[in-house]
Design an enzyme around this catalytic site. Sequence first.
Site, PDB file in Angstrom:
ATOM      1  N   GLU A   1     -10.454   4.492   0.422  1.00  0.00           N
ATOM      2  CA  GLU A   1      -9.118   4.946   0.014  1.00  0.00           C
ATOM      3  C   GLU A   1      -8.127   4.270   0.955  1.00  0.00           C
ATOM      4  O   GLU A   1      -8.117   4.550   2.153  1.00  0.00           O
ATOM      5  CB  GLU A   1      -9.061   6.471   0.094  1.00  0.00           C
ATOM      6  CG  GLU A   1      -7.927   7.053  -0.716  1.00  0.00           C
ATOM      7  CD  GLU A   1      -6.727   7.366   0.140  1.00  0.00           C
ATOM      8  OE1 GLU A   1      -5.833   6.492   0.219  1.00  0.00           O
ATOM      9  OE2 GLU A   1      -6.696   8.454   0.721  1.00  0.00           O
TER      10      GLU A   1
ATOM     11  N   GLY B   1     -10.358  -1.345   5.772  1.00  0.00           N
ATOM     12  CA  GLY B   1     -11.221  -0.986   4.638  1.00  0.00           C
ATOM     13  C   GLY B   1     -12.092  -2.156   4.207  1.00  0.00           C
ATOM     14  O   GLY B   1     -13.273  -1.984   3.882  1.00  0.00           O
TER      15      GLY B   1
ATOM     16  N   GLU C   1       3.058  -1.672   2.841  1.00  0.00           N
ATOM     17  CA  GLU C   1       3.157  -0.284   3.254  1.00  0.00           C
ATOM     18  C   GLU C   1       3.946  -0.214   4.560  1.00  0.00           C
ATOM     19  O   GLU C   1       3.606  -0.894   5.526  1.00  0.00           O
ATOM     20  CB  GLU C   1       1.726   0.241   3.473  1.00  0.00           C
ATOM     21  CG  GLU C   1       1.546   1.651   3.085  1.00  0.00           C
ATOM     22  CD  GLU C   1       0.085   2.102   3.154  1.00  0.00           C
ATOM     23  OE1 GLU C   1      -0.769   1.392   3.727  1.00  0.00           O
ATOM     24  OE2 GLU C   1      -0.195   3.190   2.637  1.00  0.00           O
TER      25      GLU C   1
ATOM     26  N   LYS D   1     -16.770  10.157  12.061  1.00  0.00           N
ATOM     27  CA  LYS D   1     -16.064   9.472  13.169  1.00  0.00           C
ATOM     28  C   LYS D   1     -14.606   9.858  12.988  1.00  0.00           C
ATOM     29  O   LYS D   1     -13.924   9.380  12.087  1.00  0.00           O
ATOM     30  CB  LYS D   1     -16.250   7.957  13.035  1.00  0.00           C
ATOM     31  CG  LYS D   1     -16.120   7.184  14.321  1.00  0.00           C
ATOM     32  CD  LYS D   1     -14.785   7.270  15.015  1.00  0.00           C
ATOM     33  CE  LYS D   1     -13.819   6.208  14.538  1.00  0.00           C
ATOM     34  NZ  LYS D   1     -12.435   6.470  15.041  1.00  0.00           N
TER      35      LYS D   1
ATOM     36  N   CYS E   1      -0.709   8.105   2.660  1.00  0.00           N
ATOM     37  CA  CYS E   1      -1.115   6.978   1.806  1.00  0.00           C
ATOM     38  C   CYS E   1      -0.449   7.058   0.441  1.00  0.00           C
ATOM     39  O   CYS E   1      -0.120   6.052  -0.154  1.00  0.00           O
ATOM     40  CB  CYS E   1      -2.616   6.874   1.662  1.00  0.00           C
ATOM     41  SG  CYS E   1      -3.516   8.317   2.133  1.00  0.00           S
TER      42      CYS E   1
ATOM     43  N   GLY F   1      -8.062   4.612   5.177  1.00  0.00           N
ATOM     44  CA  GLY F   1      -7.287   3.906   6.199  1.00  0.00           C
ATOM     45  C   GLY F   1      -6.615   2.693   5.598  1.00  0.00           C
ATOM     46  O   GLY F   1      -6.349   2.643   4.391  1.00  0.00           O
ATOM     47  N   SER F   2      -6.359   1.697   6.442  1.00  0.00           N
ATOM     48  CA  SER F   2      -5.603   0.528   5.993  1.00  0.00           C
ATOM     49  C   SER F   2      -6.490  -0.428   5.183  1.00  0.00           C
ATOM     50  O   SER F   2      -7.728  -0.393   5.280  1.00  0.00           O
ATOM     51  CB  SER F   2      -5.032  -0.193   7.204  1.00  0.00           C
ATOM     52  OG  SER F   2      -6.078  -0.517   8.084  1.00  0.00           O
TER      53      SER F   2
HETATM   54  P1  ADP Z   1      -4.494   2.653  11.229  1.00  0.00           P
HETATM   55  O1  ADP Z   1      -4.237   1.179  11.314  1.00  0.00           O
HETATM   56  O2  ADP Z   1      -3.538   3.332  10.360  1.00  0.00           O
HETATM   57  O3  ADP Z   1      -4.767   3.333  12.525  1.00  0.00           O
HETATM   58  P2  ADP Z   1      -7.198   2.194  10.402  1.00  0.00           P
HETATM   59  O4  ADP Z   1      -7.474   1.839   9.018  1.00  0.00           O
HETATM   60  O5  ADP Z   1      -7.306   1.089  11.412  1.00  0.00           O
HETATM   61  O6  ADP Z   1      -5.781   2.848  10.378  1.00  0.00           O
HETATM   62  O7  ADP Z   1      -8.069   3.393  10.909  1.00  0.00           O
HETATM   63  C1  ADP Z   1      -8.609   4.427  10.113  1.00  0.00           C
HETATM   64  C2  ADP Z   1      -9.909   4.878  10.728  1.00  0.00           C
HETATM   65  O8  ADP Z   1     -10.787   3.750  10.782  1.00  0.00           O
HETATM   66  C3  ADP Z   1      -9.821   5.393  12.163  1.00  0.00           C
HETATM   67  O9  ADP Z   1     -10.802   6.410  12.364  1.00  0.00           O
HETATM   68  C4  ADP Z   1     -10.199   4.179  12.982  1.00  0.00           C
HETATM   69  O10 ADP Z   1     -10.750   4.515  14.230  1.00  0.00           O
HETATM   70  C5  ADP Z   1     -11.251   3.535  12.104  1.00  0.00           C
HETATM   71  N1  ADP Z   1     -11.436   2.093  12.300  1.00  0.00           N
HETATM   72  C6  ADP Z   1     -10.546   1.183  12.779  1.00  0.00           C
HETATM   73  N2  ADP Z   1     -11.092  -0.056  12.816  1.00  0.00           N
HETATM   74  C7  ADP Z   1     -12.358   0.066  12.337  1.00  0.00           C
HETATM   75  C8  ADP Z   1     -13.438  -0.842  12.097  1.00  0.00           C
HETATM   76  N3  ADP Z   1     -13.333  -2.148  12.361  1.00  0.00           N
HETATM   77  N4  ADP Z   1     -14.580  -0.352  11.581  1.00  0.00           N
HETATM   78  C9  ADP Z   1     -14.707   0.951  11.258  1.00  0.00           C
HETATM   79  N5  ADP Z   1     -13.735   1.859  11.483  1.00  0.00           N
HETATM   80  C10 ADP Z   1     -12.574   1.436  11.996  1.00  0.00           C
END
Ligand code: ADP
Length: 480
Positions: free
Chosen positions: A249, A232, A382, A174, A283, A227-228
């Site tokens: 991560e 996570g 962050e 994804k 990150c 991601g965040s």
């Molecule tokens: P940011 O806030 O920096 O955009 P995210 O951690 O929200 O980072 O996003 C990282 C990835 O996780 C992206 O591909 C985003 O589409 C996906 N993502 C965001 N929310 C969800 C969720 N609830 N479940 C799974 N994937 C998600």
Amino acid sequence: MQHFKMYINGNWVESKKKEHIDVKNPSNGSVFASIPRATQEDVEDAVNAARTAFRSEKWRSIKPHERGDILFAIADKIKADRDELARLESMDVGKPLSQAYADVDAAIRYFRFYGGAADKVMGDTIPIEDGLLDYVVREPLGVTAHIVPWNYPLQIISRSVAAAIAMGNTVVVKSAEDTPMTAMRLTEFFDALDLPAGVFNHITGFGYEAGAALSAHPLINHVTFTGSVGTGIEVGKAAMENVVPSTLELGGKSPNIVFSDCDLEKTVEGVVRAIVQNAGQTCSAGARLLIEESFKNVFLQKVIEKFEGLTVGAGLDDKDLGPILNEKQYNHVLSLIEQAKKEASVVAGGNPITVKGCEDGLYVQPTIIDEVSRDSKLAQEEIFGPVLTVFTFVGESEALDLANSTDYGLVTGIWTQDISRAHYLASRIDSGQVFINNYGAGGGVQMPFGGYKKSGIGREKGWIALYNYTQIKNVAVKYN
Ligand code: ADP
């Protein structure tokens, strides 16, 4: 403007709902592409395709070294397309072109590294008793989900997808809704190979929709997420509902610890690069600068001078810094800078800027914040922008205390000529990676990467990451 399709079961497809998401060039705000907005139904198709492929005799009969050849072939395709991929990554993420080239080169190395590893992960035998042969094999897990962030899309997809395929798993990626372009290109490379349908699938869409549906899918066998922290935790919980492992991560607030006996020029260079790379949207960014108190005036002055000479502009113009990716992130960065103006001291930068010819891009001056209190949000959270926060310490134990004073523990830099002090600190720091007199080590494809504390669970990169994508089977054979 180009419209892209997703890739499921060897076919290029629209989302079932036929909705799209626009893709912007953050350097100038223009929309230059669109991608399908996948929902639960599309995720269903992708996971089913990956599961069918995983269970097929065709995939099982492909030998480990032949899986390695698949990965080498992808590396060759990336190499042949290096210029176009770097241009796409720079346009999509807004990162300076030379940094995008470095990402493409790292992607090549991931596919080569894991291509070479594909036939070298071995099992074990265990001595139990005469007449009993006990052996341990590492088997693939099955369908692996890869949820990718927007800041280093090509590198991050490459590191986990290559390791997963090396070990015989199938894949559903994804990509990040903001930056799907190089993932699309990579998908074309997989499509051009003669792989069984469903081994590699790529869905596009929003995180809360496609990402959430993927991480919660009961037929997924592993989730890799970058991601965040908040997202996570959601992803980890969703995987846990299905008792499925996840590799997370989740970022950091990484310190560079600078002692007065450091090599001044190299340390300034390393500290500045660690925070301005990808405009701080990294990150492992070196977001905190901890300086030995007696050395503060000399060192900080040098860093400020360096910051003041940095150039900012469109990704393809290859300045020192590009734009902030999107409005949400831009507002977040600016609001923390405003907070700093009230409660701390801004000693470099501190303002948004307009780049001529790119008026709709979101640019921020590289900024240094001094006199931050340790428990402030500015010290703990962050920022994910080109913002460096400065602290001072007296002696190693205070340096250690400060370094370990956040919830994160991803990367630490230590700058000193005193080898004993450097190793002592390295042994006490809560951090998945420690760099002594350098920071980042050229991307570190071979080095385990991941976090202590809230920076994550598990490790990516290097040999160890192969084990994320295997499970152990013990077989005991009784013979006469
Ligand atoms: P940011 O806030 O920096 O955009 P995210 O951690 O929200 O980072 O996003 C990282 C990835 O996780 C992206 O591909 C985003 O589409 C996906 N993502 C965001 N929310 C969800 C969720 N609830 N479940 C799974 N994937 C998600």
